[in-house]
Design an enzyme around this catalytic site. Sequence first.
Site, PDB file in Angstrom:
ATOM      1  N   TYR A   1      10.978 -61.287  34.845  1.00  0.00           N
ATOM      2  CA  TYR A   1       9.435 -61.190  34.179  1.00  0.00           C
ATOM      3  C   TYR A   1       8.424 -61.949  35.150  1.00  0.00           C
ATOM      4  O   TYR A   1       8.739 -62.962  35.866  1.00  0.00           O
ATOM      5  CB  TYR A   1       9.440 -61.819  32.719  1.00  0.00           C
ATOM      6  CG  TYR A   1      10.295 -60.994  31.766  1.00  0.00           C
ATOM      7  CD1 TYR A   1      10.239 -59.527  32.062  1.00  0.00           C
ATOM      8  CD2 TYR A   1      10.457 -61.234  30.355  1.00  0.00           C
ATOM      9  CE1 TYR A   1      11.131 -58.675  30.939  1.00  0.00           C
ATOM     10  CE2 TYR A   1      10.992 -60.463  29.560  1.00  0.00           C
ATOM     11  CZ  TYR A   1      11.474 -59.391  29.735  1.00  0.00           C
ATOM     12  OH  TYR A   1      11.987 -58.571  28.833  1.00  0.00           O
TER      13      TYR A   1
ATOM     14  N   ASP B   1       9.436 -57.237  19.503  1.00  0.00           N
ATOM     15  CA  ASP B   1       9.882 -57.138  20.714  1.00  0.00           C
ATOM     16  C   ASP B   1       8.914 -56.165  21.495  1.00  0.00           C
ATOM     17  O   ASP B   1       9.210 -55.081  21.787  1.00  0.00           O
ATOM     18  CB  ASP B   1      11.169 -56.605  20.746  1.00  0.00           C
ATOM     19  CG  ASP B   1      11.678 -56.398  22.138  1.00  0.00           C
ATOM     20  OD1 ASP B   1      11.122 -57.141  23.355  1.00  0.00           O
ATOM     21  OD2 ASP B   1      12.624 -55.638  22.446  1.00  0.00           O
ATOM     22  N   SER B   2       7.642 -56.307  21.808  1.00  0.00           N
ATOM     23  CA  SER B   2       6.738 -55.393  22.206  1.00  0.00           C
ATOM     24  C   SER B   2       6.320 -55.480  23.796  1.00  0.00           C
ATOM     25  O   SER B   2       6.708 -56.556  24.369  1.00  0.00           O
ATOM     26  CB  SER B   2       5.284 -55.614  21.559  1.00  0.00           C
ATOM     27  OG  SER B   2       4.746 -56.835  22.014  1.00  0.00           O
TER      28      SER B   2
ATOM     29  N   GLN C   1      16.532 -61.520  25.179  1.00  0.00           N
ATOM     30  CA  GLN C   1      17.101 -60.950  23.860  1.00  0.00           C
ATOM     31  C   GLN C   1      17.532 -61.950  23.002  1.00  0.00           C
ATOM     32  O   GLN C   1      17.398 -62.251  21.521  1.00  0.00           O
ATOM     33  CB  GLN C   1      18.183 -59.798  24.189  1.00  0.00           C
ATOM     34  CG  GLN C   1      17.920 -59.006  25.438  1.00  0.00           C
ATOM     35  CD  GLN C   1      16.888 -57.812  25.080  1.00  0.00           C
ATOM     36  OE1 GLN C   1      16.458 -57.634  23.991  1.00  0.00           O
ATOM     37  NE2 GLN C   1      17.029 -56.794  26.093  1.00  0.00           N
TER      38      GLN C   1
END
Lengths: 301, 301
Positions: B243, B175-176, B70
Amino acid sequence: MAALIDKENWFAESEVMWPGQRFSLKVGEVLHHSRSAFQDILVFQSETYGRVLVLDGVIQLTERDEFAYQEMIAHLPLFSHPEPKRVLIVGGGDGGVLREVARHACVETIDMCEIDAGVVEVSKKFFAESTATAYGDARLTLVHADAAADPAVAAALARRQTPGGWPGYDVIIVDSSDPVGPAETLFEPAFYDSMRAALAPGGAVCTQGECMWLHLPLISKVVSACRDLFPTVEYAYTCVPTYPSGQIGFIMCSLDESRHALVKPVRAPVGHLQDQLKYYSPDVHAAAFVLPPFAERELRK
Amino acid sequence: MAALIDKENWFAESEVMWPGQRFSLKVGEVLHHSRSAFQDILVFQSETYGRVLVLDGVIQLTERDEFAYQEMIAHLPLFSHPEPKRVLIVGGGDGGVLREVARHACVETIDMCEIDAGVVEVSKKFFAESTATAYGDARLTLVHADAAADPAVAAALARRQTPGGWPGYDVIIVDSSDPVGPAETLFEPAFYDSMRAALAPGGAVCTQGECMWLHLPLISKVVSACRDLFPTVEYAYTCVPTYPSGQIGFIMCSLDESRHALVKPVRAPVGHLQDQLKYYSPDVHAAAFVLPPFAERELRK
């Protein structure tokens, strides 16, 4: 270790040092599984990461991403030194660090102290095309001993420390496994002190320094102890997808007190070497020491 | 999605886009599971990573490491701009990007276009203390629509594009999720073209740009298409342990043609903000654009 490969053929890493998270690789074929005098050794062909070396249930390397580790742990200290001639590798039985050190033409002697002859044998057999490519290098002297505690190592090092001859190592690289198992003592201040004593003036040490996301208190403790021993202590990191949390760091110590010691390279890869390298570059070198504030605050205090 | 949590309570990520590798988190308690009009939404309390948001089987955030994503996707473009006043967020339903954008006092309007109202509702309920903290910000206008295809978005943007009034966005942040599912069209050149048209002079776009270790051909394709649309196109990355492969990148495009556009910040966090940030710093900003040669060669060619 068969229990680590489930019935759908996924290898899952043991998570002693990273509770609550687990990385898995799909296995194509198990190529080797044995128990050496020191640890469990597993080699498998993965579906998407090439061959994989696992020690005591923890991934040591995959052929797809090992370069990000080997290049950085070797070239960060080697390109920080104006002319490294004498290099000691502690651990590194898979041969990857040796491969990178051997790429420096200025290096004249490479001593290597790997506790487990079994890892070297297995690597020569299964990673002959990837990491174990430089075991035939004429500059290499390979010793199998515990670098931290075994008198044989003291003897090996003493051979180099005879008066009037041996000026000390320019670079010592410690490519160890985690501090659970045979590598535990390699994270103790006493080992750093013995390395300091074995360095030539201006010499540097680069050690596998765990992951800032997982082991910041441990890293902080070792870094702090090193500051009592060396004028320059730094922490750098590289990204390796198959290591826990995708990242691993290096604790680096130097006898060079100058301002940019370690963090700025003083030499650069040229010609063929420049084309060969996939992760290291002079810019990547400098960027590797730039830590996010959450780690910076903990390690620079 | 229950099939993704095994009988020993490990959540394993679905691996459509990263075959042969799998990341798992130990589940403490499932807090929410529903199916919105667009996707499967799962929230669980993990044993070591705080609360976790999962969309269509893929981890979107954990409370332990979300800041690394973020902060970077928001502050890289915002601190590259001398005075961002008008910001558009596409996606970002968990609220984390909004939280970071809202930290910039110079920002006057924040438009947000999130396709799935369900994600916003769930985030307000379960991440009210972590990511969904700025939904009450008076500068925010929230629209639920498909930013790439839905006429409602065209209308929303048109509202901003009426002659004589709206000068365009200074920063657009996308932010997909991954380009499998509802975010697919967000990786198409047509979408980048529509964003370009919505930018003010000197404006910049920062989009979730996948992982260089996994999707270099996709990244290269999008970057190449963007070079036909924008004078400045760059790729940066951040490290996020949960991630895939521990890393995610950003494709950044700017109408600013100057030499160091995007890669060098022109403002810096000060005072309280400087203390709050855990991943972003001006040095981290510059280092985020330094790519290892294996990626550099592919993306800069």
